[in-house]
Motif scaffolding. Structure first.
Motif, PDB file in Angstrom:
ATOM      1  N   GLU A  25      37.720  49.040  13.832  1.00  0.00           N
ATOM      2  CA  GLU A  25      38.480  48.258  12.857  1.00  0.00           C
ATOM      3  C   GLU A  25      39.942  48.715  12.881  1.00  0.00           C
ATOM      4  OE1 GLU A  25      37.576  45.584  11.083  1.00  0.00           O
ATOM      5  OE2 GLU A  25      35.739  45.780  12.283  1.00  0.00           O
ATOM      6  N   GLY A  26      40.110  50.010  13.114  1.00  0.00           N
ATOM      7  CA  GLY A  26      41.472  50.547  13.165  1.00  0.00           C
ATOM      8  C   GLY A  26      42.263  49.945  14.313  1.00  0.00           C
ATOM      9  N   VAL A  27      41.547  49.592  15.387  1.00  0.00           N
ATOM     10  CA  VAL A  27      42.256  49.022  16.541  1.00  0.00           C
ATOM     11  C   VAL A  27      42.747  47.620  16.187  1.00  0.00           C
ATOM     12  CG1 VAL A  27      41.995  48.332  18.963  1.00  0.00           C
ATOM     13  CG2 VAL A  27      40.764  50.325  18.097  1.00  0.00           C
ATOM     14  N   LYS A  28      42.002  46.945  15.282  1.00  0.00           N
ATOM     15  CA  LYS A  28      42.390  45.560  14.919  1.00  0.00           C
ATOM     16  C   LYS A  28      43.831  45.529  14.431  1.00  0.00           C
ATOM     17  CE  LYS A  28      38.531  42.551  14.220  1.00  0.00           C
ATOM     18  NZ  LYS A  28      37.215  43.028  13.697  1.00  0.00           N
ATOM     19  N   ALA A  29      44.218  46.603  13.738  1.00  0.00           N
ATOM     20  CA  ALA A  29      45.577  46.615  13.194  1.00  0.00           C
ATOM     21  C   ALA A  29      46.606  46.701  14.322  1.00  0.00           C
ATOM     22  CB  ALA A  29      45.723  47.815  12.269  1.00  0.00           C
ATOM     23  N   ARG A  30      46.166  47.031  15.523  1.00  0.00           N
ATOM     24  CA  ARG A  30      47.124  47.196  16.640  1.00  0.00           C
ATOM     25  C   ARG A  30      47.143  45.973  17.562  1.00  0.00           C
ATOM     26  NH1 ARG A  30      47.357  52.824  17.452  1.00  0.00           N
ATOM     27  NH2 ARG A  30      46.994  53.838  15.461  1.00  0.00           N
TER      28      ARG A  30
END
Lengths: 66, 246, 352
Positions: C231-236
Motif C-alpha cells: 500500500e505504501g508503494v501506491k503513494a509512489r
C-alpha cells in the motif's frame, strides 16, 4: 562408564543396538515416550566400555556417554 | 567432559526425520565440524527442498532456504556476496542430480568456493518415495513400481565421478554413514572440504550415501545392510578428485 | 549538467553501478545483452561482481542468495528469460527479498522475435510467479527516465523489501539518447540490513530466510503484512497527463508507444481534435486515481499497445467502465506510427 539415553528423543530405530559390540542395547516395551516410541535400553551397564559406537550411530543424538 | 555429547552447533531440538533415517547423523557430523573449526558465527547454510530442508532448525548457523534444485545457485549468490563466510549447501540426490544438475555442474565448473554436501539415499523421501536419479536398477519406488527398468528410466548417475572431470573442483569425494567407521570418515571428509573452502581453493562436493527406511520399506538396520550390499558396489567410496586447477 | 549519449541498456547498467549495485547475475538474451556486457566491463571497478549464470533460472537464484545477505543486486532478461525466472521471483517475494529486475520485452509468444513488444505487460504486472505476487513495476519511456528509475528502484526495493521490475521493450533498450547521471555522488557505505543473513558472529540468534511457511496462520500473516507494505508503494505511483482538461478523447500508452501517441496528439490537435494523453510511469500498482482524474471529462478513451491488448483491461477497471475504452494495437514487433493512431482517433470521433 555411563550410557545415558535421552528418553524423549529416542525413536526406537535400534540402529544403536546393531552398532553395540557388547550387544547390551535392546528395545524395551514397557514405556513409550511423548512421541509414542518405545525406546532402547541398556541391559547391562557394567559391560559398557564407553566406546560410543552407539552414540556415533544414533541419528537423533539421543545417546550421551559420560 | 562427557566422552560423547551433542555438538554445540546442533540445536537441541527434536528432529522431524523418520526413525533410523541417517540424515540426523549427517547433520550431527556437520555440526561437530563447525564446532571444531569454530565457525558457527561465520557460516551460512543453504537448504533447498527435500527431507533435509528443515536443517535450518537444527543447525545453529545462519541459513537460507532455496527452491528445489537451486541450492548451488543460491550458494553461489551468497558466497559471491560474502566471500568471507563459510558457505555450504545441504542437498538431496534429487535436488543435486535431477532438477539441480545444471546449477551443480556449473558451480563446480566455475570453481565456486563453497561446499556442497549432498545426500544420496537413492529415493525422493519428502514426497513419498519416488525414483531418484540415483535409484538403483531394479529398485522399486512409487514411480518404478515394477523396479527401475533402465531401458525406460535410465541408469543411476555417478556424481562425484562426473564432478572429477571439472577443473574447478578442489575436492570430490563419496562417503557413507552406514556404520561408525564410515561416519568418522564422512566427518573427516566434510572437515577437509570446509578447510579447502577456507583456504579458497575452489568447489568441494561430498556425496554421502544414506538410507531411507520408510520409503525403502525396510527396518533401519535392514536398510543399512541394503545400502552396504547394493549401493556401495555401484557407488564406490573414496576421493575422485583432489586439487583444483589453478 | 554533463550529458553523455548512451544506449538505453548501457545507461541502466551505469545507473545500477552508481546506485550501489554490488552483484549482477544474468544470462545472454537479445535485446538486452548490453546490460550484462557493460557490467562485465565496469562493475568490478566499484568492487562489484558480475557473473554470467548457466541459465536465467540459475541467475535469479543467485540473486536470491545474494539478496539474502543484504547485498544490493540485480538481474535483467527478456521475455522468455523472464518466464524462466518467475519461480525464483516468487521465492524472492515470499522471502521478502529486495532486488532490481529489468525486463526488456521482445515479441512473443515462444521464440517470437527480437523486435520490440509490450506483450509481457501482464506477465510483469500480474504474473511474475505463483502465489499472491505483486511487485512494483516501472515503465520508463526515455533513456534519462531509465536512469532515474533505476536509481529509485534500488531504494524502493530496500525500503519495501521486494523485487522491483523495470519494464522496457527492445527499442528502448537499444536506442541512444543524451543522458545525465547527476554529480558523481560519493557512494555511501551501506550497512547490512538487520534482517539479512550475515553469519550471527555469536552476537545474535541464528537466522533463516525462507519463503516456506507451512502453518496457514504464519503464511497468511506474512501475506497480509506484505500487502500492507505494498500500500505504501501506491503513494509512489507516477504518471503523466497532457492536454486532458478539455480532451474529448484521452489516449493512454506507456513506454515506447507513449512517445508515439504524443506525436499523434499533436497531429490531431493541429486539425482541431481535442485529444489528451495519459502515460503511466508506474504500471504496478496501476495509477488508478491519476487516470480517473485525467479522464473525468473525456467522452472516450483509446489505449494503444504493442500487443493484442493487456493494459487496456487495467484502464477499464481503473475507470470502472465509466467511459467507453477502445483499443488499438500492433503486434509482431511493429511499432504503431502516429498516422495510424490519428486514423483511429478520427474513426472514434465520427461515432461521438
Amino acid at each position: 562408564m555411563k550410557f545415558k539415553l535421552d528418553f524423549e528423543r529416542c525413536k526406537g530405530c535400534e540402529v544403536c543396538a546393531s552398532a553395540c559390540p557388547k550387544k547390551i542395547l535392546q528395545m524395551q516395551h514397557e514405556r513409550i515416550n511423548k512421541s509414542g516410541y518405545n525406546t532402547i535400553a541398556c541391559i547391562d551397564e557394567s559391560a559398557c566400555t564407553g566406546c560410543a559406537l552407539c552414540a556415533t550411530m544414533c541419528p537423533d543424538c539421543a545417546i550421551i556417554i559420560e | 567432559m562427557p566422552k560423547f555429547s551433542r555438538p554445540k552447533s546442533l540445536v537441541d531440538k527434536q528432529t522431524h526425520f523418520c526413525p533410523g533415517c541417517l540424515h540426523g547423523i549427517i547433520h550431527r557430523i556437520i555440526a561437530e565440524v563447525i564446532d571444531e573449526l569454530d565457525v558457527e558465527g561465520t557460516t551460512i547454510g543453504v537448504f533447498p527442498v527435500g527431507c533435509g530442508v528443515f536443517g535450518y532448525w537444527y543447525l545453529g548457523c545462519d541459513t537460507v532456504s532455496a527452491s528445489h534444485g537451486r541450492a548451488c545457485a543460491v550458494a553461489t549468490g551468497v558466497k559471491r556476496a560474502r566471500p568471507d563466510r563459510l558457505v555450504f549447501s545441504y542437498q538431496g540426490d534429487g535436488d543435486m542430480m535431477a532438477i539441480g544438475t545444471g546449477e551443480a555442474i556449473h558451480a563446480a565448473a566455475r570453481g565456486e568456493n563453497f561446499t556442497s554436501i549432498f545426500v544420496n539415499n537413492a529415493i525422493y523421501g519428502m514426497t513419498g518415495g519416488q525414483m531418484a536419479p540415483t535409484s538403483m536398477p531394479g529398485q522399486k519406488t512409487q514411480t518404478t513400481p515394477f523396479g527401475r527398468d533402465t531401458a525406460a528410466a535410465g541408469f543411476p548417475i555417478k556424481s562425484v565421478e562426473m564432478f572429477a572431470t571439472l577443473d574447478g573442483v578442489a575436492l570430490a569425494q563419496r562417503v557413507s554413514v552406514h556404520d561408525a567407521k564410515h561416519v568418522r570418515e564422512a566427518k573427516a571428509a566434510i572437515k577437509k572440504a570446509f578447510e579447502i573452502q577456507l583456504r579458497g581453493e575452489g568447489f568441494s562436493v561430498i556425496e554421502v550415501l544414506s538410507t531411507c527406511p520408510t520409503n525403502w520399506g525396510m527396518t533401519p538396520t535392514n536398510s543399512i545392510k541394503w545400502l552396504e550390499e547394493n549401493m556401495i558396489p555401484y557407488y564406490p567410496l573414496g576421493v575422485t578428485k583432489e586439487g583444483a586447477v589453478k | 549538467m554533463k550529458k553523455t549519449l548512451m544506449k538505453g541498456n548501457e545507461a541502466i547498467a551505469e545507473a545500477a553501478i552508481r546506485a550501489g549495485c554490488k552483484c549482477y547475475f544474468g544470462y545472454p538474451i537479445t535485446p538486452q545483452n548490453e546490460i550484462g556486457a557493460y557490467l562485465s566491463q565496469h562493475l568490478h571497478k566499484k568492487g562489484g561482481t558480475f557473473l554470467q549464470a548457466e541459465s536465467e533460472i540459475g541467475a535469479i537464484n543467485m540473486v536470491y542468495g545474494c539478496a539474502a545477505t543484504g547485498t544490493r543486486c540485480m538481474t535483467s532478461s527478456s521475455s522468455p528469460g523472464i518466464s524462466l525466472k518467475t519461480e525464483g521471483i516468487s521465492y524472492m517475494v515470499g522471502a521478502d527479498l529486495p532486488c532490481v529486475i529489468v525486463s526488456v520485452q521482445r515479441g512473443g509468444p515462444g521464440l517470437g522475435t527480437i523486435q520490440p513488444s509490450q506483450a509481457d505487460y501482464m506477465q510483469a504486472t500480474k504474473a511474475l510467479g505463483h502465489g499472491d505476487v505483486h511487485v512494483p513495476v516501472f515503465a520508463p519511456c526515455s533513456v534519462q527516465e531509465m536512469v532515474d528509475i533505476t536509481t529509485e528502484a534500488f531504494d524502493l526495493a530496500d525500503e519495501f523489501l521486494t523485487p522491483v521490475v523495470i519494464l522496457l521493450d527492445g527499442l528502448l533498450g537499444q536506442m541512444m539518447e543524451p543522458v545525465s547521471f547527476g554529480d558523481d555522488a560519493v557512494e555511501q557505505k551501506r550497512e547490512y540490513p538487520d534482517w539479512a543473513v550475515t553469519g550471527h558472529e555469536n552476537k545474535r540468534e541464528y537466522r533463516n530466510i525462507t519463503s516456506l511457511r507451512l502453518h496457514p496462520e504464519e503464511l497468511e500473516e506474512t501475506l497480509i503484512a506484505r500487502q500492507a507494505r505494498m500500500e505504501g508503494v501506491k503513494a509512489r505511483t507516477r504518471s503523466q497527463a497532457v492536454n486532458c482538461e478539455d480532451a474529448d478523447i484521452v489516449v493512454v500508452a506507456y513506454g515506447t508507444t507513449a512517445r508515439v501517441i504524443q506525436s499523434a496528439m499533436e497531429m490531431a490537435r493541429a486539425e482541431g481534435f481535442k485529444i489528451g494523453t495519459f502515460r503511466p510511469i508506474t504500471v504496478a500498482p496501476f495509477p488508478d486515481k491519476q487516470i480517473k482524474a485525467a479522464c473525468k471529462n473525456a467522452k472516450q478513451v483509446l489505449v494503444v499497445e504493442m500487443s493484442l491488448g493487456q493494459m487496456v483491461h487495467d484502464v477499464k477497471a481503473a475507470l470502472e467502465f465509466s467511459v467507453p475504452v477502445e483499443f488499438y494495437g500492433r503486434q509482431g514487433g511493429f511499432v504503431p506510427g502516429p498516422e495510424e493512431i490519428f486514423e483511429k482517433i478520427k474513426e472514434m470521433t465520427v461515432s461521438l
